[in-house]
Design a protein around this motif. Structure first.
Motif, PDB file in Angstrom:
ATOM      1  N   UNK A 326     -20.600 -31.572 -76.208  1.00 11.49           N
ATOM      2  CA  UNK A 326     -21.463 -31.092 -75.124  1.00 11.49           C
ATOM      3  C   UNK A 326     -20.626 -30.642 -73.935  1.00 11.49           C
ATOM      4  N   UNK A 327     -19.560 -31.378 -73.624  1.00  7.92           N
ATOM      5  CA  UNK A 327     -18.684 -30.985 -72.519  1.00  7.92           C
ATOM      6  C   UNK A 327     -17.981 -29.667 -72.821  1.00  7.92           C
ATOM      7  N   UNK A 328     -17.534 -29.486 -74.067  1.00  9.48           N
ATOM      8  CA  UNK A 328     -16.915 -28.210 -74.442  1.00  9.48           C
ATOM      9  C   UNK A 328     -17.904 -27.061 -74.285  1.00  9.48           C
ATOM     10  N   UNK A 329     -19.160 -27.298 -74.656  1.00 14.30           N
ATOM     11  CA  UNK A 329     -20.199 -26.272 -74.466  1.00 14.30           C
ATOM     12  C   UNK A 329     -20.352 -25.918 -72.988  1.00 14.30           C
ATOM     13  N   UNK A 330     -20.344 -26.931 -72.121  1.00 14.79           N
ATOM     14  CA  UNK A 330     -20.476 -26.672 -70.687  1.00 14.79           C
ATOM     15  C   UNK A 330     -19.277 -25.881 -70.156  1.00 14.79           C
ATOM     16  N   UNK A 331     -18.073 -26.224 -70.623  1.00 11.76           N
ATOM     17  CA  UNK A 331     -16.881 -25.503 -70.184  1.00 11.76           C
ATOM     18  C   UNK A 331     -16.966 -24.033 -70.597  1.00 11.76           C
ATOM     19  N   UNK A 332     -17.363 -23.763 -71.852  1.00  9.42           N
ATOM     20  CA  UNK A 332     -17.472 -22.381 -72.324  1.00  9.42           C
ATOM     21  C   UNK A 332     -18.562 -21.624 -71.576  1.00  9.42           C
ATOM     22  N   UNK A 333     -19.669 -22.330 -71.278  1.00 11.66           N
ATOM     23  CA  UNK A 333     -20.740 -21.690 -70.526  1.00 11.66           C
ATOM     24  C   UNK A 333     -20.288 -21.357 -69.112  1.00 11.66           C
TER      25      UNK A 333
END
Length: 341
Positions: A326-333
């Motif tokens: 989920x954190x990786x998704x937030x970083x990419x977003x």
């Protein structure tokens, strides 16, 4: 004005949904496990006050699920406040070293104050709080510049502090006895298996104090979202806001670490899920994050107890496996949003 009403309705529906979800997850967490109890039968069992199921609920399940809800609520609320304070949605008590500092404080007490006896129940949360507070103040001092707090510097300093704390806990592990080593393993991996009514009675007053410090910060954080200069012109005492937010977050994280050890990512995931479902208004975000964080912690504990039964997975491992992607998704977003800007 017309466009505001659907948004307010969405906020209220989200709060109502999470308020109903928390008791349902508590019933689910109390009922499922190695000795299954029908969740809908739990109120009747508690009213009867006797039998094996009653003993399992009162002695084992209830302090565990209630403690998990308190820990999840504290971590989620602290994460939401720190994100608002630093005006960055990627800030998390674990990422900036607050949780690590609290864990190091608890580890120092476990190894350097052996045989504390009854004092351990009272002193351990205090040491965890002091560790989290010192870590927060140190990072704040490093990241503060004449132009405000530099979030990139804060995150980089948090990574460095996490590495130093990891080295310190590793050294304490080397010096620890077998009994102390078991306690240290609990703190580093995180879990709710050690929660008892006695520990909760000590930790819950500090938890309520953290909630009392952090929940009233909603309106000042809304003003701060416009910028420090704008918040100042709106009458916000910025220094008082920062002191109260830092102290409240450190106290909340310290209590959470003292009760459950290193349970990560709840302070990042819960506020973001609420923003995605409702919006960023801190008047709703803070209580909504606390309710959602409590539910997520109970569900994570339920997964830890049932996925590999009769063995038990550390809760910190479960939250990391779910929160890391989920954190990786937030970083990419966030990366895509910066690129578009």
């Amino acid at each position: 004005m017309v466009g505001l009403f659907p948004r307010f309705r969405r906020y209220r529906l989200a709060l109502l949904g999470f308020s109903l979800a928390l008791p349902l997850t508590l019933l689910l967490g109390a009922g499922l496990g190695a000795y299954p109890i029908p969740p809908l039968a739990i109120p009747g069992i508690l009213l009867r006050g006797e039998g094996v199921e009653y003993q399992v609920l009162v002695a084992l399940r209830l302090p565990r699920v209630l403690g998990a809800a308190v820990v999840g609520g504290l971590l989620a609320l602290a994460g939401a406040v720190l994100q608002g304070l630093f005006r960055n949605p990627l800030v998390d008590p674990g990422l900036i070293g607050v949780s690590s500092g609290a864990a190091l404080g608890a580890a120092l007490f476990i190894v350097l104050v052996p045989g504390a006896g009854p004092l351990e129940v009272y002193a351990l949360p205090l040491f965890a709080f002091l560790g989290g507070l010192l870590a927060t103040l140190l990072l704040w001092r490093i990241a503060k510049t004449p132009w405000g707090v530099q979030v990139l510097v804060l995150l980089l300093a948090g990574i460095a502090l996490n590495a130093l704390v990891g080295a310190g806990i590793g050294l304490l592990t080397f010096l620890a006895t077998e009994e102390e080593l078991r306690s240290l393993t609990f703190w580093t991996l995180g879990g709710f298996s050690a929660l008892t009514w006695r520990l909760l009675l000590v930790g819950v007053p500090f938890a309520f104090l953290a909630f009392a410090l952090l929940l009233p910060l909603a309106r000042p954080l809304n003003a701060l979202a416009l910028g420090e200069r704008e918040a100042f012109h709106l009458g916000i005492d910025l220094e008082r806001l920062k002191r109260r937010a830092v102290a409240g977050a450190a106290l909340g994280v310290g209590v959470a670490v003292a009760l459950a050890g290193g349970v990560g990512f709840l302070g990042l995931v819960a506020p973001h899920l609420f923003r995605l479902l409702a919006g960023p208004d801190h008047r709703y975000l803070l209580p909504g994050s606390a309710l959602l964080g409590g539910s997520l912690a109970v569900l994570a504990d339920l997964l830890a107890r049932t996925l590999a039964a009769p063995a038990e997975i550390p809760v910190g491992v479960v939250t990391a496996l779910l929160g890391g992607p989920f954190f990786l998704y937030l970083v990419l977003r966030h990366k895509r949003e910066v690129y578009r800007a």
